[in-house]
Design a protein around this motif. Structure first.
Motif, PDB file in Angstrom:
ATOM      1  N   LEU A   1       0.822  -1.204   0.000  1.00 15.20           N
ATOM      2  CA  LEU A   1       0.000   0.000   0.000  1.00 15.20           C
ATOM      3  C   LEU A   1       0.862   1.263   0.000  1.00 15.20           C
ATOM      4  O   LEU A   1       0.556   2.261  -0.674  1.00 15.20           O
ATOM      5  N   GLY A   2       1.956   1.222   0.767  1.00 17.81           N
ATOM      6  CA  GLY A   2       2.869   2.363   0.785  1.00 17.81           C
ATOM      7  C   GLY A   2       3.466   2.650  -0.581  1.00 17.81           C
ATOM      8  O   GLY A   2       3.633   3.810  -0.976  1.00 17.81           O
TER       9      GLY A   2
ATOM     10  N   VAL B   1       4.309   9.486   3.719  1.00 13.19           N
ATOM     11  CA  VAL B   1       3.416   8.438   4.214  1.00 13.19           C
ATOM     12  C   VAL B   1       3.768   7.097   3.576  1.00 13.19           C
ATOM     13  O   VAL B   1       3.790   6.052   4.254  1.00 13.19           O
ATOM     14  N   GLY B   2       4.056   7.122   2.293  1.00 14.08           N
ATOM     15  CA  GLY B   2       4.423   5.877   1.613  1.00 14.08           C
ATOM     16  C   GLY B   2       5.657   5.236   2.218  1.00 14.08           C
ATOM     17  O   GLY B   2       5.713   4.006   2.406  1.00 14.08           O
ATOM     18  N   PHE B   3       6.665   6.057   2.548  1.00 19.53           N
ATOM     19  CA  PHE B   3       7.874   5.503   3.156  1.00 19.53           C
ATOM     20  C   PHE B   3       7.581   4.916   4.533  1.00 19.53           C
ATOM     21  O   PHE B   3       8.042   3.821   4.876  1.00 19.53           O
ATOM     22  N   LEU B   4       6.820   5.651   5.351  1.00 15.52           N
ATOM     23  CA  LEU B   4       6.525   5.165   6.700  1.00 15.52           C
ATOM     24  C   LEU B   4       5.766   3.845   6.685  1.00 15.52           C
ATOM     25  O   LEU B   4       5.965   2.988   7.560  1.00 15.52           O
TER      26      LEU B   4
ATOM     27  N   PRO C   1       7.542  -0.840   8.803  1.00 15.72           N
ATOM     28  CA  PRO C   1       7.261  -2.053   9.607  1.00 15.72           C
ATOM     29  C   PRO C   1       7.721  -3.334   8.926  1.00 15.72           C
ATOM     30  O   PRO C   1       8.254  -4.233   9.595  1.00 15.72           O
ATOM     31  N   ALA C   2       7.525  -3.457   7.628  1.00 20.84           N
ATOM     32  CA  ALA C   2       7.982  -4.662   6.932  1.00 20.84           C
ATOM     33  C   ALA C   2       9.501  -4.753   6.934  1.00 20.84           C
ATOM     34  O   ALA C   2      10.074  -5.846   6.993  1.00 20.84           O
TER      35      ALA C   2
ATOM     36  N   ALA D   1      10.529   3.291  -1.859  1.00 18.11           N
ATOM     37  CA  ALA D   1       9.859   4.419  -1.200  1.00 18.11           C
ATOM     38  C   ALA D   1      10.864   5.488  -0.774  1.00 18.11           C
ATOM     39  O   ALA D   1      10.576   6.689  -0.857  1.00 18.11           O
ATOM     40  N   LEU D   2      12.048   5.073  -0.313  1.00 15.57           N
ATOM     41  CA  LEU D   2      13.075   6.037   0.076  1.00 15.57           C
ATOM     42  C   LEU D   2      13.554   6.841  -1.128  1.00 15.57           C
ATOM     43  O   LEU D   2      13.745   8.065  -1.035  1.00 15.57           O
TER      44      LEU D   2
END
Length: 372
Positions: free
Chosen positions: A49-50, A60-63, A67-68, A81-82
């Motif tokens: 989803l990110g 938001v996408g990076f955050l 967790p994964a 994402a980074l």
């Protein structure tokens, strides 16, 4: 062509997006096992989803991918994402923080096992994590700097174009002013002398024919001075090439033009033809130039001026037959024909000129307006 390029770019963006999602999903499948429990799988889904949100909301996408990262060894989603965050974020502090989080998260997993923190492998993982975080961040910042530089260069190019246009306008204005001075000082002076001499001849001539000729010459000289005065005013006005000359000759003035031409001319005109002012001026100047050329180069010839509507267009023809007198020997540069061709092109039409059956023919074709 622009639409095709846009569709091609959109298709390429979709292909890249699908490929990145597939790579991140495959990375999670290879790194997450059933023994890890259900939460790593949930976090892997959140990371997908990110990736989908990263273009509109890079932070938001990076955050959502973190967790994964900290619960498994799946790196691809976080690295992508980074990179997007580094590519789009103007704040370097945010980018550096995200890179540090990526480096630490790739080296230290949750739950933390304190006995492994002093392990050599953990140190190597930290080094690899630093490289993993620094690489996408540096690449994203580099691409952002390149885009900024490209935009700046485009702005400089636009500024140069504007400056060049201003210089050209200044040069054109100086030339227009010089031309206006020459027209006023030379042409106006000589035409004024012609008008004065014609007026004197009109008063003092004993022959009625000579007085009529002098009256015609004086009238033409006065009309020429009036048009010259307006042209000089337009030349001296900034942006004068976009201002209409006054008075504007049109179709209503053709009868008087033919009658005062001094040649044996006949006008055949469709009375229902209605053109815009620009096209009417092109018609008027074509007829005027044709009659002038007859006086200069084919005296004694008969002239037929036809203005007819045929096949969805207006056709203007000025045709003279063989001259019966010797030419006056006046100078000619064919600039008049060049000007008529330019007028025709500006009005969306065509212009042809050339010898025809011992005489000469001018033909102007203009698109006819639609009938109501």
């Amino acid at each position: 062509m622009t639409s095709a390029r846009s569709r091609r770019d959109t298709l390429w963006a979709v292909v890249v997006e699908v490929a990145l999602l597939a790579a991140a999903a495959l990375d999670s499948l290879l790194e997450v096992t059933d023994a890890d429990g259900v939460w790593p799988w949930v976090f892997a889904g959140v990371a997908m989803l990110g990736l989908l949100l990263r273009r509109r909301h890079p932070g938001v996408g990076f955050l959502l991918t973190v967790p994964a990262l900290v619960t498994s060894y799946a790196l691809i989603a976080t690295l992508v994402a980074l990179y997007t965050l580094a590519r789009r974020s103007p704040d370097r502090t945010v980018v550096i923080t995200a890179a540090v989080v990526t480096a630490v998260g790739s080296a230290i997993k949750v739950p933390v096992q304190p006995e492994l923190l002093a392990d050599r492998q953990t140190l190597l993982d930290l080094v690899y994590g630093i490289l993993s975080g620094a690489g996408p961040a540096a690449l994203g910042q580099l691409v952002q700097a390149q885009a900024s530089l490209r935009d700046r260069l485009r702005e400089l190019a636009d500024s140069y174009d504007v400056e060049q246009e201003l210089r050209e306008q200044q040069t054109l204005e100086r030339e227009r002013n010089r031309l206006a001075r020459e027209m006023h000082d030379v042409v106006s002076h000589q035409v004024s002398l012609i008008a004065v001499q014609a007026g004197a001849l009109q008063v003092g001539a004993a022959d009625e024919g000579a007085r009529d000729a002098a009256r015609t010459v004086r009238g033409l000289a006065v009309s020429t001075l009036e048009e010259l005065r307006h042209m000089v005013a337009v030349l001296r006005t900034p942006g004068g090439d976009r201002q209409p000359l006054q008075p504007q000759p049109g179709l209503d003035g053709l009868e008087a033009l033919v009658a005062a031409s001094g040649v044996d001319a006949t006008l055949e005109r469709d009375p229902e033809i209605d053109l815009d002012q620009h096209a009417q001026r092109a018609v008027y100047r074509t007829v005027q130039e044709g009659l002038t050329n007859v006086r200069k180069h084919a005296p004694g010839s008969r002239v037929v001026v036809r203005i007819l509507r045929e096949a969805g267009r207006v056709e203007v023809t000025v045709h003279n037959d063989r001259p019966t007198e010797r030419p006056l020997g006046l100078p000619g540069s064919r600039q008049g024909l060049i000007g008529l061709r330019e007028r025709a092109e500006l009005a969306g039409g065509e212009f042809d000129a050339g010898p025809d059956d011992g005489g000469f023919r001018l033909v102007l074709r203009l698109p006819a307006p639609r009938r109501p």
